[in-house]
Write a protein that holds these residues in place. Structure first.
Motif, short mmCIF file in Angstrom:
data_model
loop_
_atom_site.label_atom_id
_atom_site.label_comp_id
_atom_site.label_asym_id
_atom_site.label_seq_id
_atom_site.Cartn_x
_atom_site.Cartn_y
_atom_site.Cartn_z
N LYS A 340 0.62 -0.90 -0.25
CA LYS A 340 -0.04 -0.56 -0.21
C LYS A 340 0.76 1.58 0.61
O LYS A 340 0.63 2.30 -0.11
N ARG A 341 1.85 1.60 0.65
CA ARG A 341 2.62 2.36 0.97
C ARG A 341 3.73 2.85 -0.30
O ARG A 341 3.63 3.47 -0.90
N GLY A 342 3.68 1.16 -1.05
CA GLY A 342 4.11 1.78 -2.47
C GLY A 342 3.31 2.64 -3.63
O GLY A 342 4.10 2.79 -4.59
N LEU A 343 2.31 1.95 -3.62
CA LEU A 343 2.09 2.82 -3.99
C LEU A 343 1.37 4.75 -4.34
O LEU A 343 1.84 5.23 -4.94
N VAL A 344 1.75 4.88 -3.17
CA VAL A 344 1.70 6.20 -2.26
C VAL A 344 3.01 6.71 -3.08
O VAL A 344 3.40 8.06 -3.82
N TYR A 345 4.25 6.02 -2.94
CA TYR A 345 5.76 6.42 -3.43
C TYR A 345 5.56 6.40 -5.22
O TYR A 345 6.33 7.01 -5.96
N ALA A 351 7.88 5.45 -8.77
CA ALA A 351 8.55 4.19 -8.95
C ALA A 351 8.29 3.85 -7.27
O ALA A 351 7.68 4.86 -6.38
N SER A 352 8.01 2.61 -7.39
CA SER A 352 7.84 2.53 -5.60
C SER A 352 9.07 1.38 -5.16
O SER A 352 8.97 0.20 -6.12
N PRO A 353 9.71 1.37 -4.75
CA PRO A 353 10.28 0.95 -3.96
C PRO A 353 9.88 -0.66 -3.20
O PRO A 353 11.25 -1.49 -2.47
N TRP A 516 -5.33 -0.06 -3.45
CA TRP A 516 -5.76 1.19 -3.70
C TRP A 516 -5.17 2.67 -2.75
O TRP A 516 -5.36 2.96 -2.07
N LEU A 517 -4.99 3.79 -3.59
CA LEU A 517 -5.31 5.28 -3.53
C LEU A 517 -6.76 5.90 -3.90
O LEU A 517 -6.94 5.56 -4.86
N ASP A 518 -7.49 6.47 -2.99
CA ASP A 518 -8.93 7.10 -3.12
C ASP A 518 -7.97 8.11 -3.31
O ASP A 518 -6.83 8.83 -3.86
N ALA A 519 -8.92 9.04 -3.62
CA ALA A 519 -8.48 10.23 -4.35
C ALA A 519 -8.03 11.64 -3.44
O ALA A 519 -7.65 12.23 -4.04
N ASP A 520 -8.39 11.35 -2.03
CA ASP A 520 -6.97 12.09 -1.66
C ASP A 520 -5.49 11.52 -1.09
O ASP A 520 -5.04 12.47 -0.47
N GLY A 521 -5.80 11.19 -2.12
CA GLY A 521 -4.46 9.90 -1.94
C GLY A 521 -3.75 8.90 -0.54
O GLY A 521 -2.88 9.34 -0.06
N LYS A 522 -4.63 8.65 -0.25
CA LYS A 522 -4.21 7.86 1.21
C LYS A 522 -4.36 6.17 0.91
O LYS A 522 -5.61 5.93 0.10
N HIS A 582 -4.14 4.43 -8.45
CA HIS A 582 -3.15 3.45 -8.53
C HIS A 582 -3.79 2.08 -7.51
O HIS A 582 -4.51 2.00 -6.61
N ALA A 583 -3.89 0.90 -8.09
CA ALA A 583 -4.22 -0.31 -7.29
C ALA A 583 -3.09 -2.26 -7.21
O ALA A 583 -2.80 -1.33 -8.09
N PHE A 584 -3.26 -2.53 -6.74
CA PHE A 584 -3.09 -3.99 -6.34
C PHE A 584 -4.05 -4.90 -6.05
O PHE A 584 -4.61 -4.33 -5.30
N TYR A 585 -3.52 -6.01 -6.37
CA TYR A 585 -4.87 -6.93 -5.89
C TYR A 585 -4.16 -8.33 -6.32
O TYR A 585 -3.09 -8.66 -6.75
#
Length: 630
Positions: A340-345, A351-353, A516-522, A582-585
């Protein structure tokens, strides 16, 4: 009899008279572009191979000096299905052989115990080496190990400067790997463990080579004596590839003993915020994460995923090897939160670490890769199967005093009989197995050998689950686990199939975990039940609230498959998809409840089972994620 003779006599007359038998008829020449067999053009992965990327032998000092007498040869023979006598004299064998193995012995003073056993005179070039040799030979291995532990903690190599020592031990390991590697039958990948432990926090990585001995021998393993910073390990790996033309990757251990360092927001040494360069290098060199092993499960934590009733599984959350844990460390230790934090990055840096696939492996220090609950040989030789209380009560962490005086000890009864790496590949070779790891087409299990396959795409429909060419179509029209979806205005659909371990328990449910990242980027998460057994229904909230039940007879350590299903499958389309998010599954598959290893032990040895671990568990699999980037 006379009639038979007459019939046989007619045959040569027919042949001599020009009669032509069918097999002698000339075959019509096919057209040059004729194609009959559908398979020559198939090159997609079509098999699952199960293995362990994290086995320690007597060549690891913390194994050999604790009584492990089994070297690499025994570890490979055991993985191949042979009967091997453990270091404590117990005969051991796997229910079924593994397909591949990585012996990942610690680089730090690699082979010290065999050198002591052989009275290798090179040790005597160092007064320290002579002393630990003499202590061990005098039956004082504990004192010798304590001397080594002091040096290891201080990151002072006690054998530094002895020419060729590390190289010779490394070359023994690579020789054994090449000797046991049989392409198509069994893969022995060359590897080792880099044991970074800053202030007792676990940042260990297993380094896995694609190559054979001729390339691996051109280097000696980088150890924590050289550096404890992962960025230095990545530079070493880059230099290896440049020097040899080979390939190498690293697999971090589950971070629950890292006290917040495994997925930190700053670099280890410079303490600088992560930038794009760091993110790209980490995702390149560390494409996988060991999400489950003997030292507990690292998928998620109940405080991080309070709406996930399966989050509290084999949880180790009391501290590192040297200090108790603070609550704010947890988000930087678990796979789901890191993804999840990777999506923020990724949104911030491009790029995500923390963009990794997931595998499991054992971290056994017995040389025996056992991950079945009824065949668990333990973390180390001292706690191999026995009725002695040490089997349950031996400390794994908590030997060093916590600065604040807290008890953070974790005992062996809390160890997990886990896990395995499952790899989708076309052939059982070093190249195919390693390449699957590099592209993340892998999944983790907690020891079971269930089969799991996932495809995601924007054109799939429910009827595609019934296709006779399911896999071919899945690759042609979508992406597998570990893949990336292209931007789209349509919601992705998922084709998911799971089959139970042939010798194991039925399946309880299949779930999709979305981040996923919501509309506020959370960063947010949600768990969806997509297939459930036992005639249960999935509600409008995407969950099946009712549990499957439990057939375990705890007193006799048995269960039956009268509940659950041997096969589950699902087509699932994300009902909450937003094309700009942004999302992952990833998919999680759960078995019905079965006895935990401590329950089997209690029955077999006639001892009392520990009260603060469950008597039953639900084995599970975690697939590598599929990512969506707008």
């Amino acid at each position: 009899m006379t009639r038979m003779i007459r019939v046989l006599a007619v045959i040569p007359l027919l042949i001599s008279s020009g009669a032509t038998l069918a097999q002698d008829a000339p075959q019509a020449a096919p057209k040059p572009d004729t194609r009959y067999a559908p398979y020559p053009s198939h090159n997609f992965p079509n098999r699952v191979f199960f293995g362990d990327t994290h086995v320690h032998t007597s060549y690891s000092t913390d194994a050999g000096m604790f009584g492990n007498r089994l070297g690499p040869d025994a570890a490979y023979r055991f993985a191949k299905g042979e009967v091997v006598t453990s270091s404590t004299g117990v005969k051991a064998r796997l229910k079924r052989p593994l397909d591949f193995l990585v012996i990942a012995d610690h680089a730090e003073n690699l082979g010290l115990s065999p050198m002591i056993e052989e009275s290798d005179k090179r040790l005597w070039a160092s007064p320290w080496g002579k002393q630990v040799h003499d202590l061990t030979k005098a039956g004082k291995a504990g004192e010798a190990y304590a001397m080594w532990g002091e040096k290891m903690t201080a990151k002072e190599d006690p054998l530094k400067g002895i020419e060729g020592l590390l190289a010779s031990m490394w070359q023994r390991l690579t020789k054994a790997a090449d000797a046991h590697n049989t392409p198509g039958l069994f893969t022995a990948l060359i590897g080792y463990e880099w044991t970074s432990s800053p202030d007792g926090s676990n940042l260990h990585r297993n380094v896995v080579f694609r190559d054979d001995k001729s390339k691996a021998d051109q280097v000696v393993p980088m150890s924590a004596y050289d550096s404890e910073d992962p960025e230095d390990l990545w530079r070493w790996m880059a230099n290896y590839e440049k020097k040899t033309g080979g390939r190498v990757l690293a697999i971090p251990h589950n971070g629950n003993l890292s006290n917040g360092l495994m997925f930190d927001d700053v670099t280890l040494t410079a303490r600088k915020p992560l930038d794009r360069d760091y993110a790209e290098r980490r995702s390149k060199w560390e494409p996988l994460y060991e999400v489950t092993q003997i030292k507990g499960d690292g998928e998620t934590h109940p405080l991080l995923s309070p709406d996930d009733e399966f989050a509290d599984f084999e949880t180790w959350d009391r501290g590192s090897f040297a200090a108790a844990k603070e609550p704010d460390m947890l988000p930087r230790e678990y796979a789901r939160e890191a993804l999840k934090r990777g999506l923020v990055y990724e949104k911030k840096l491009g790029a995500s670490p923390f963009r990794f696939g997931m595998i499991g492996s054992s971290d056994t220090h017995t040389s025996l890769a056992t991950t079945d609950e009824d065949n668990f040989f333990g973390k180390a030789t001292a706690v191999e199967p026995t009725a002695d209380p040490i089997r349950f009560e031996e400390k794994i962490t908590g030997y060093l005093p916590d600065p604040k005086g807290r008890d953070y000890a974790i005992r062996h009864y809390e160890a997990s009989a886990s896990g395995l790496a499952a790899v989708w590949a076309r052939e059982n070779t070093r190249e195919a197995i390693w390449d699957a790891m590099a592209r993340k087409e892998v999944y983790a299990t907690t020891g079971s050998r269930m089969l799991v396959r996932v495809f995601a795409g924007f054109g799939f429909a429910a009827d595609d689950l019934s296709r006779h060419d399911f896999a071919r179509y899945g690759y042609a029209e979508g992406v597998p686990m570990g893949g990336d979806l292209k931007p789209s205005d349509k919601a992705p659909g998922f084709l998911i199939r799971a089959m139970r371990d042939a010798d194991g328990a039925n399946l309880e449910r299949i779930q999709v975990i979305k981040g996923w990242l919501d509309a506020d980027g959370k960063a947010r998460e949600r768990v969806y039940d997509v297939a459930v057994s036992g005639g249960r229904k999935i509600g409008s909230d995407g969950r099946a609230g009712k549990a499957i039940g439990n057939t375990v007879d705890v007193a006799n350590a048995t269960y039956d498959n009268s509940i659950g299903e041997p096969i589950l499958q699902a087509f699932w389309k994300d009902p909450d998809f937003e094309s700009d998010q942004h999302a992952f599954y990833y998919v999680r598959v759960l078995e019905i409840p079965t006895p935990r290893w401590t329950t089997y032990d209690a029955k077999y040895f006639g001892v009392k089972a520990p009260e603060d671990v469950p008597a039953t568990i639900q084995e599970r699999a975690y697939t590598s994620p599929i990512w969506y980037t707008p």
